[in-house]
Write an enzyme that holds these catalytic residues in place. Structure first.
Site, PDB file in Angstrom:
ATOM      1  N   HIS A 212       3.606  69.598  35.875  1.00 17.78           N
ATOM      2  CA  HIS A 212       4.341  70.464  36.797  1.00 17.78           C
ATOM      3  C   HIS A 212       5.012  69.641  37.894  1.00 17.78           C
ATOM      4  CE1 HIS A 212       5.129  73.413  40.022  1.00 17.78           C
ATOM      5  NE2 HIS A 212       5.313  74.268  39.028  1.00 17.78           N
ATOM      6  N   ASP A 254       8.624  70.857  36.897  1.00 20.03           N
ATOM      7  CA  ASP A 254       9.353  71.923  37.593  1.00 20.03           C
ATOM      8  C   ASP A 254      10.131  71.308  38.745  1.00 20.03           C
ATOM      9  OD1 ASP A 254      10.306  74.231  38.746  1.00 20.03           O
ATOM     10  OD2 ASP A 254       8.369  75.248  38.836  1.00 20.03           O
ATOM     11  N   GLU A 291      11.802  72.550  34.060  1.00 22.15           N
ATOM     12  CA  GLU A 291      11.826  73.938  34.518  1.00 22.15           C
ATOM     13  C   GLU A 291      12.755  74.080  35.718  1.00 22.15           C
ATOM     14  OE1 GLU A 291       8.721  77.345  36.204  1.00 22.15           O
ATOM     15  OE2 GLU A 291       7.963  75.599  35.109  1.00 22.15           O
ATOM     16  N   ASP A 325      12.996  79.926  34.997  1.00 25.29           N
ATOM     17  CA  ASP A 325      12.037  80.386  36.003  1.00 25.29           C
ATOM     18  C   ASP A 325      12.761  81.242  37.038  1.00 25.29           C
ATOM     19  OD1 ASP A 325      10.009  80.828  37.780  1.00 25.29           O
ATOM     20  OD2 ASP A 325       9.808  78.771  38.448  1.00 25.29           O
ATOM     21  N   THR A 378       1.196  81.780  38.950  1.00 24.22           N
ATOM     22  CA  THR A 378       1.293  81.052  40.206  1.00 24.22           C
ATOM     23  C   THR A 378      -0.064  80.501  40.622  1.00 24.22           C
ATOM     24  OG1 THR A 378       1.795  81.282  42.579  1.00 24.22           O
ATOM     25  CG2 THR A 378       1.017  83.249  41.448  1.00 24.22           C
ATOM     26  N   CYS A 379      -0.021  79.403  41.356  1.00 21.92           N
ATOM     27  CA  CYS A 379      -1.238  78.853  41.961  1.00 21.92           C
ATOM     28  C   CYS A 379      -1.854  79.834  42.940  1.00 21.92           C
ATOM     29  CB  CYS A 379      -0.908  77.550  42.672  1.00 21.92           C
ATOM     30  SG  CYS A 379       0.412  77.712  43.902  1.00 21.92           S
TER      31      CYS A 379
END
Length: 442
Positions: A212, A254, A291, A325, A378-379
């Site tokens: 990521h 990302d 992303e 995204d 999502t985190c």
């Protein structure tokens, strides 16, 4: 089994809400926080504590099951619903949502989830789901915030599984008409800003998709993209030093539209294609996917830009996949990106779709197309929502599923991977019992 109660408790989520627009406009970090003023509606600070609503559903036999309302880290950005503030939304769950669900049959998961999806209530200003295009479709009020639909539907899924004595994977599979995966779906680890230490943890554990990397500023990508290239080269070298024997990772970065920012406004395709070729070379021999290469401000233009980039990459024989995204939030958005063939991989951003069954439907929509489905999120979720999503991933056999919540990596990976493994084992035991019973009858 009847639903007898629906209860809401404000709590904390696994990370923070960040004002993405303020960060992309140059807000500087001050330790863990950011200096400057927020620019997105609803934010008091550029970074503020993430919130959840813990939803308990009580069944007639006294069983209590749970779901957690959650909204993405970058709430209010890219066409998403506004900032989710738990204290304001909890009364809606214990009021009109509870009124609609109490007395209903818990085993009717899909009917209950669809009822929730269509429910509209009169709410005040910030409580409205104003970003949704059909929020006032019936004129009866506002559609529920995506986070409410997400959390309550998780509890409805758990209620159905409990009432039917089966796994949540089987409930979703039956609702969507799928055959669940028999092996864990590849987990995608996210490093957060600690993109070296956390990624080394992923290598040691042999995480299949990573890291990521949170490339959300010019500083992190480099004024000419050089910082990211160096990082990708490091990924290749270090993965083979630390990974298990035969480790064959897929790199997923990302960039939050920063490639578009670095190479023009919104972007220069030829320069971007050349840069992607350099990324492919740096990542060799492993596949790499990028992303959010650009963010052009609305869905239609984003789709056009992604299509144009895909065509440019194909013409140049550059084998870097692009991932949708930004501006790909609702089920309708996912369909639009897939129909336009605007991405190799589309993130199904679970909190943004509302009801958790909608995430499953979005994954299914990718079947038979050139677009793979990444069950993301999502985190800023919780362990409860992460486990629920693991069941959706198994039920739909998604291409990959996000490790969540939090940015420490280990906890999220453990939660998602172990939930899938546990469920697969439980389903195998159930099948074996059925086989043994048939054999005994014979």
């Amino acid at each position: 089994m009847e639903i007898t109660g629906v209860y809401a408790t404000p709590g904390y989520s696994g990370f923070f809400f960040d004002d993405q627009r303020a960060i992309k406009q140059g807000a500087t970090q001050d330790g863990f926080t950011y200096e400057g003023k927020p620019v997105t509606d609803g934010f008091d600070e550029i970074r503020q504590a993430g919130e959840t609503i813990i939803v308990d559903i009580e069944l007639a036999d006294g069983t209590v099951v749970r779901g957690d309302c959650a909204a993405v880290q970058y709430s209010g950005a890219g066409g998403r619903d506004p900032l989710f503030q738990a204290e304001e939304y909890a009364p809606i769950i214990e009021g009109p949502v509870a009124d609609a669900l109490e007395g209903r049959d818990a085993t009717e998961f899909l009917d209950n989830a669809e009822l929730l999806e269509e429910l509209q209530v009169e709410v005040r200003g910030s409580e409205a789901s104003s970003s949704q295009p059909d929020a006032h479709a019936s004129g009866a009020g506002d559609r529920l915030h995506t986070a409410i639909r997400y959390g309550v539907s998780q509890a409805l899924l758990a209620a159905a599984g409990s009432a039917m004595g089966t796994t949540r994977t089987d409930v979703i599979a039956d609702a969507l008409g799928t055959e669940p995966a028999t092996e864990p779906v590849p987990v995608f680890g996210q490093s957060g800003d600690d993109r070296y230490n956390n990624t080394e943890k992923m290598f040691v554990k042999g995480v299949p998709v990573l890291p990521h990397a949170l490339i959300n500023s010019v500083e992190k990508i480099g004024e000419n993209g050089e910082v990211l290239l160096e990082y990708v080269e490091w990924l290749v070298e270090r993965s083979q030093e630390l990974g298990p024997e035969g480790y064959d990772p897929r790199f997923h970065i990302d960039v939050y539209g920063m490639i578009g920012e670095v190479f023009g406004a919104p972007y220069d395709r030829d320069e971007v294609v050349d840069y992607f070729a350099a990324l492919e070379e740096a990542a060799a021999p492993f596949p790499i996917q990028i992303e959010g290469p650009m963010d052009v401000g609305n869905r239609a233009d984003q789709i056009d830009a992604m299509v144009e980039l895909r065509e440019g990459l194909e013409a140049a024989d550059v084998g870097v996949d692009i991932v949708a995204d930004e501006w790909c939030n609702t089920f309708e958005d996912v369909r639009a990106f897939v129909d336009a063939e605007a991405a190799d991989l589309v993130q199904v951003k679970t909190p943004d779709l509302g009801g958790i069954h909608r995430s499953g439907q979005a994954v299914r929509y990718c079947e038979g197309t050139e677009t793979r489905a990444y069950l993301g999120g999502t985190c800023n979720e919780t362990e409860t929502s992460a486990r629920a999503c693991a069941h959706v991933a198994l039920a739909t056999d998604a291409a990959q599923v996000l490790a969540k919540p939090g940015m420490g990596f280990d906890e999220g990976y453990m939660i998602v991977e172990n939930e899938m493994r546990r469920t697969i084992t439980r389903r195998e035991r159930a099948r074996q019992r059925q086989t043994d019973e048939v054999t005994a009858d014979d």
